[in-house]
Design a protein around this motif. Structure first.
Motif, mmCIF file in Angstrom:
data_model
loop_
_atom_site.group_PDB
_atom_site.id
_atom_site.type_symbol
_atom_site.label_atom_id
_atom_site.label_comp_id
_atom_site.label_asym_id
_atom_site.label_seq_id
_atom_site.Cartn_x
_atom_site.Cartn_y
_atom_site.Cartn_z
ATOM 1 N N ARG A 1 29.691 60.990 19.926
ATOM 2 C CA ARG A 1 30.337 59.730 19.566
ATOM 3 C C ARG A 1 31.850 59.871 19.699
ATOM 4 O O ARG A 1 32.531 58.972 20.198
ATOM 5 C CB ARG A 1 29.938 59.360 18.133
ATOM 6 C CG ARG A 1 30.395 57.984 17.720
ATOM 7 C CD ARG A 1 29.903 57.658 16.332
ATOM 8 N NE ARG A 1 28.447 57.702 16.247
ATOM 9 C CZ ARG A 1 27.774 58.303 15.280
ATOM 10 N NH1 ARG A 1 28.415 58.913 14.306
ATOM 11 N NH2 ARG A 1 26.461 58.290 15.272
ATOM 12 N N GLU B 1 32.867 59.824 23.336
ATOM 13 C CA GLU B 1 32.839 58.467 23.895
ATOM 14 C C GLU B 1 34.069 57.675 23.452
ATOM 15 O O GLU B 1 34.663 56.951 24.248
ATOM 16 C CB GLU B 1 31.562 57.746 23.457
ATOM 17 C CG GLU B 1 30.307 58.299 24.091
ATOM 18 C CD GLU B 1 30.296 58.110 25.592
ATOM 19 O OE1 GLU B 1 30.755 57.066 26.068
ATOM 20 O OE2 GLU B 1 29.824 59.020 26.290
ATOM 21 N N GLU B 2 34.454 57.820 22.190
ATOM 22 C CA GLU B 2 35.638 57.104 21.701
ATOM 23 C C GLU B 2 36.892 57.598 22.406
ATOM 24 O O GLU B 2 37.772 56.805 22.748
ATOM 25 C CB GLU B 2 35.767 57.285 20.191
ATOM 26 C CG GLU B 2 34.718 56.532 19.391
ATOM 27 C CD GLU B 2 34.827 56.779 17.906
ATOM 28 O OE1 GLU B 2 35.772 57.483 17.488
ATOM 29 O OE2 GLU B 2 33.966 56.280 17.169
ATOM 30 N N ASP B 3 36.983 58.908 22.630
ATOM 31 C CA ASP B 3 38.135 59.457 23.337
ATOM 32 C C ASP B 3 38.220 58.917 24.755
ATOM 33 O O ASP B 3 39.302 58.579 25.240
ATOM 34 C CB ASP B 3 38.067 60.990 23.371
ATOM 35 C CG ASP B 3 38.424 61.609 22.027
ATOM 36 O OD1 ASP B 3 38.952 60.873 21.161
ATOM 37 O OD2 ASP B 3 38.171 62.809 21.839
ATOM 38 N N LYS B 4 37.073 58.822 25.427
ATOM 39 C CA LYS B 4 37.074 58.301 26.791
ATOM 40 C C LYS B 4 37.548 56.854 26.810
ATOM 41 O O LYS B 4 38.324 56.446 27.667
ATOM 42 C CB LYS B 4 35.665 58.383 27.391
ATOM 43 C CG LYS B 4 35.266 59.775 27.810
ATOM 44 C CD LYS B 4 33.871 59.770 28.399
ATOM 45 C CE LYS B 4 33.427 61.160 28.785
ATOM 46 N NZ LYS B 4 32.048 61.173 29.277
ATOM 47 N N ARG B 5 37.069 56.059 25.835
ATOM 48 C CA ARG B 5 37.488 54.655 25.785
ATOM 49 C C ARG B 5 38.984 54.534 25.508
ATOM 50 O O ARG B 5 39.684 53.741 26.129
ATOM 51 C CB ARG B 5 36.695 53.910 24.710
ATOM 52 C CG ARG B 5 35.383 53.363 25.231
ATOM 53 C CD ARG B 5 34.773 52.425 24.234
ATOM 54 N NE ARG B 5 34.341 53.186 23.066
ATOM 55 C CZ ARG B 5 34.437 52.779 21.808
ATOM 56 N NH1 ARG B 5 34.941 51.606 21.522
ATOM 57 N NH2 ARG B 5 34.024 53.538 20.815
ATOM 58 N N LEU B 6 39.491 55.317 24.566
ATOM 59 C CA LEU B 6 40.908 55.235 24.222
ATOM 60 C C LEU B 6 41.786 55.678 25.384
ATOM 61 O O LEU B 6 42.798 55.055 25.680
ATOM 62 C CB LEU B 6 41.204 56.097 22.988
ATOM 63 C CG LEU B 6 40.687 55.551 21.661
ATOM 64 C CD1 LEU B 6 40.940 56.554 20.549
ATOM 65 C CD2 LEU B 6 41.358 54.239 21.320
ATOM 66 N N HIS B 7 41.399 56.766 26.054
ATOM 67 C CA HIS B 7 42.203 57.243 27.170
ATOM 68 C C HIS B 7 42.131 56.276 28.351
ATOM 69 O O HIS B 7 43.069 56.164 29.114
ATOM 70 C CB HIS B 7 41.767 58.648 27.586
ATOM 71 C CG HIS B 7 42.146 59.696 26.590
ATOM 72 N ND1 HIS B 7 43.451 59.946 26.252
ATOM 73 C CD2 HIS B 7 41.412 60.562 25.867
ATOM 74 C CE1 HIS B 7 43.487 60.911 25.355
ATOM 75 N NE2 HIS B 7 42.252 61.297 25.099
ATOM 76 N N GLY B 8 41.014 55.593 28.474
ATOM 77 C CA GLY B 8 40.888 54.628 29.555
ATOM 78 C C GLY B 8 41.790 53.438 29.350
ATOM 79 O O GLY B 8 42.402 52.919 30.283
ATOM 80 N N LYS B 9 41.925 52.978 28.121
ATOM 81 C CA LYS B 9 42.759 51.803 27.826
ATOM 82 C C LYS B 9 44.231 52.124 27.851
ATOM 83 O O LYS B 9 45.057 51.323 28.266
ATOM 84 C CB LYS B 9 42.383 51.245 26.450
ATOM 85 C CG LYS B 9 41.035 50.557 26.407
ATOM 86 C CD LYS B 9 40.747 50.020 25.031
ATOM 87 C CE LYS B 9 39.387 49.359 24.948
ATOM 88 N NZ LYS B 9 39.072 48.904 23.601
#
Length: 44
Positions: A29, A32-40
């Protein structure tokens, strides 16, 4: 006596497996949150 030790060993094993499973779930989890934050907030 042997039965009690067997039951205790089984309970400890189950608790260990549940602990590992919850740790893996939390790490997934978090990843996944790290990937979303780095993507934004990507600099590039």
């Amino acid at each position: 006596m042997f039965t009690i030790l067997t039951v205790l060993t089984a309970l400890i094993s189950i608790m260990f497996i549940v602990s590992v499973a919850s740790t893996v779930t939390a790490l997934r989890r978090e990843t996944e949150e790290d990937k979303r934050l780095h993507g934004k907030h990507s600099v590039f």
